[in-house]
Design an enzyme around this catalytic site. Structure first.
Site, PDB file in Angstrom:
ATOM      1  CD  GLN A   1      -3.194  -0.958   1.856  1.00 18.91           C
ATOM      2  OE1 GLN A   1      -3.080  -0.679   3.129  1.00 18.91           O
ATOM      3  NE2 GLN A   1      -4.331  -1.381   1.470  1.00 18.91           N
TER       4      GLN A   1
ATOM      5  CE  LYS B   1       1.211   1.182  11.312  1.00 18.28           C
ATOM      6  NZ  LYS B   1       0.671  -0.420  10.960  1.00 18.28           N
TER       7      LYS B   1
END
Ligand SMILES: Cc1ncc(C[n+]2csc(CCOP(=O)(O)OP(=O)(O)O)c2C)c(N)n1
Length: 573
Positions: free
Chosen positions: A113, A162
């Site tokens: 992703q 992240k």
């Protein structure tokens, strides 16, 4: 004080006055999501598709004037936002978009992703950031809101890996407020010109004093700079008729004697003719879009032009101007109004009244058939012109612009520059969240409605009571119209033969659904939807082959104006 990247982001959003975020989670944005329960001030609306979250943030911004916020995970979550970001960019709408990104060490490895969303959105954002250190987050958020909402507004994207969301930062200050107050805006090269140049303003005043047939052409900039009162003052003081672009609709009350409506491809004939006859065009916060100008070299040939815009790159881009003024419209108009001399222009105002009488293009023909124009007119009657109208893109959009009478700023919301079908459901959701005090009607095409109708579930879940008027002609109407007029009625790929039953669909989503096939049912159905405590769909099954008139074909001049249906088409009616 110790905070991680996610906490820093949420704290900063709260300081920027954010109260609602439209979003949908995924792996790369999970740390941020897991932080949300610590911030109950941030209402999160879980959408069904990320395109919906971007359009909703956009709709929210258009009705409130405050930046709308949405967020999504990396990769497909981020790319699903692209249509919504481009829509906001084209219409200068302030939104702040946050995307999760794969961890820093994985960037560039084709990780799961991973998508280069800052690269993808570079041409469709006003600015974007890839955050490499959590300690940068407060500054980046502060800058993002500043950039999104100042100068010419627009979308700003913040991509947060992240691990940056998890990264803990230790500050000397004991509170976030203390630290945030000290964050300085570091934006070399970004200094929007707010004040119009005094000598240019004087030149404009001079041109206005000399003109016999002036018109104002007001655009989205009037709405975003909040210059309604100033626009009205200018119009009334110097008795200048006001024409609005599609996105300028609601910047000037359409019930005002000086209001002349919308010009251009599907505008009122008299508005386009007034521009043609004018000796001075005062363009305010608009960008001479080709839907307005048609053939640029032939546009408003007889007039001198004053163009006020906050974005210097708009000036002279499509149309040469005599007096350019770069600045915030409200501030420029305040100064201009002080200097402008009162005038009457009574002959000119009368001439425009005559044009209106000679070209009654907004009359709806008498027939027993259920016409889309009649639906919109009835919507205006039943809501007393007080609803906020959000549209999709196509014929229904033009009829909503033509046949509803807008008097309140920000009450018409539509995807203009991008022309994004699918805006009608989530755009209306955002508008209703932004203005819970108002009745929001989405005027939808049956085509565009089906592009994002998954958000009906979001409306029901969050008790957002949008009312839908589906102008259901079972075709991709505007494209069908072009095939009709320009491709010898060769209808290819525009007819839907298996549209869903929109009433059953309403039922399936837990909404009220009503079908209307007769003129006599229209007003009662609108009232019933309004009386219903929740979202509702009214499926107006209208004439399939009705076209939008008047029409100036793309790239053409006012001489090519088609006011009435062509004979062969008139025969079909
Ligand atoms: C996302 C997107 N795809 C395609 C188009 C091209 N397009 C413009 S209007 C239109 C038809 C719209 O049909 P519908 O939503 O049913 O509205 P109508 O014109 O019938 O009122 C299409 C396909 C577009 N504007 N946006």
């Amino acid at each position: 004080m110790k905070l991680n990247g996610s906490q820093l982001l949420c704290e900063a959003l709260i300081r920027e006055g954010v109260d609602v975020i439209f979003g949908l989670p995924g792996g790369a944005i999970l740390p941020l999501y897991q932080t949300l329960p610590q911030f109950p001030q941030l209402r999160h609306i879980l959408v069904r598709h990320e395109q919906g979250s971007a359009h909703a943030a956009d709709g929210y911004a258009r009705v409130t004037g405050k930046p709308g916020v949405c967020w999504a995970t990396s990769g497909p979550g981020a790319t699903n936002l692209v249509t919504g970001i481009a829509t906001a960019q084209m219409d200068s709408v302030p939104i702040v978009v946050v995307t999760g990104q794969v961890s820093r060490a994985s960037i560039g490895t084709d990780a799961f992703q991973e998508t280069d969303i800052t690269g993808i959105t570079l041409p469709i954002t006003k600015h974007n950031y890839l955050v490499m250190h959590a300690s940068d987050i407060p500054r980046i958020v502060k800058e993002s809101f500043h950039i999104a909402s100042t100068g010419r507004p627009g979308p700003v994207l913040i991509d947060v890996p992240k691990d940056v969301q998890n990264e803990v930062v230790e500050y000397e200050e004991s509170t976030f407020d203390e630290m945030y107050a000290k964050v300085e805006l570091d934006l070399p090269g970004y200094k929007p010109t707010m004040e119009g140049h005094p000598s240019q303003i004087k030149k404009a005043v001079q041109l206005i004093a000399e003109s016999k047939r002036p018109v104002i052409l007001a655009g989205h900039g009037v709405i975003f700079s909040g210059a309604y009162d100033e626009l009205r003052e200018l119009a009334e003081k110097a008795q200048i008729p006001v024409i609005t672009t599609l996105l300028g609709i609601s910047s000037f009350p359409e019930t005002h004697v000086l209001s002349v409506g919308m010009p251009g491809m599907h505008g009122m004939a008299y508005a386009s003719l007034a521009i043609e006859e004018a000796d001075l065009l005062i363009a305010l916060g608009m960008r001479f879009d080709d839907r307005i100008t048609g053939k640029p070299s032939a546009f408003a040939r007889k007039s001198k032009k004053i163009h006020v815009d906050i974005d210097p790159s708009e000036i002279g881009k499509n149309i040469p101007v005599d007096v350019p003024i770069v600045g915030d419209l409200k501030r420029v108009l305040v100064k201009l109004n002080k200097l402008v001399q009162p005038a009457t222009h009574s002959e000119w105002v009368q001439r425009i009244e005559e044009l209106k009488r000679e070209h009654p293009s907004m009359d709806i023909r008498e027939t027993d058939k259920l016409l889309p124009q009649f639906v919109i007119k009835s919507l205006c009657d039943v809501t007393e012109g007080k609803a906020f109208i959000v549209t999709g893109v196509g014929q229904h959009q033009m009829w909503a612009a033509q046949h509803y009478t807008y008097t309140e700023p920000r009450s018409f919301v539509s995807s203009g520059g991008s022309g994004a079908m699918g805006f009608e459901v989530p755009g209306a959701m955002g508008a209703q969240v932004g203005r819970p005090d108002r009745v929001v009607w989405s005027v939808a095409g049956d085509g565009g409605f089906q592009m994002t109708m998954c958000e009906l579930a979001t409306l029901v879940e969050n008790k957002i009571p949008v009312k839908f008027a589906i102008v259901n002609n079972n075709v991709l109407g505007m494209v069908r119209q072009w095939q009709d007029i320009f491709y010898k009625r060769s209808f290819v790929a525009t007819r839907y033969t298996a549209n869903p039953d929109f009433v059953k669909l309403a039922d399936a989503f837990g909404m009220l659904g009503i079908r209307v096939t007769q003129k006599s049912q229209v007003k009662a159905a609108i009232q019933q939807a309004m009386d219903y405590d929740g979202p509702a769909i009214v499926d107006f099954v209208v004439e399939e082959d009705e076209n939008v008139y008047p029409m100036i074909p793309a790239g053409q001049t006012i001489n090519e104006l088609i006011e009435e249906p062509r004979p062969q088409e008139a025969r079909r009616r």
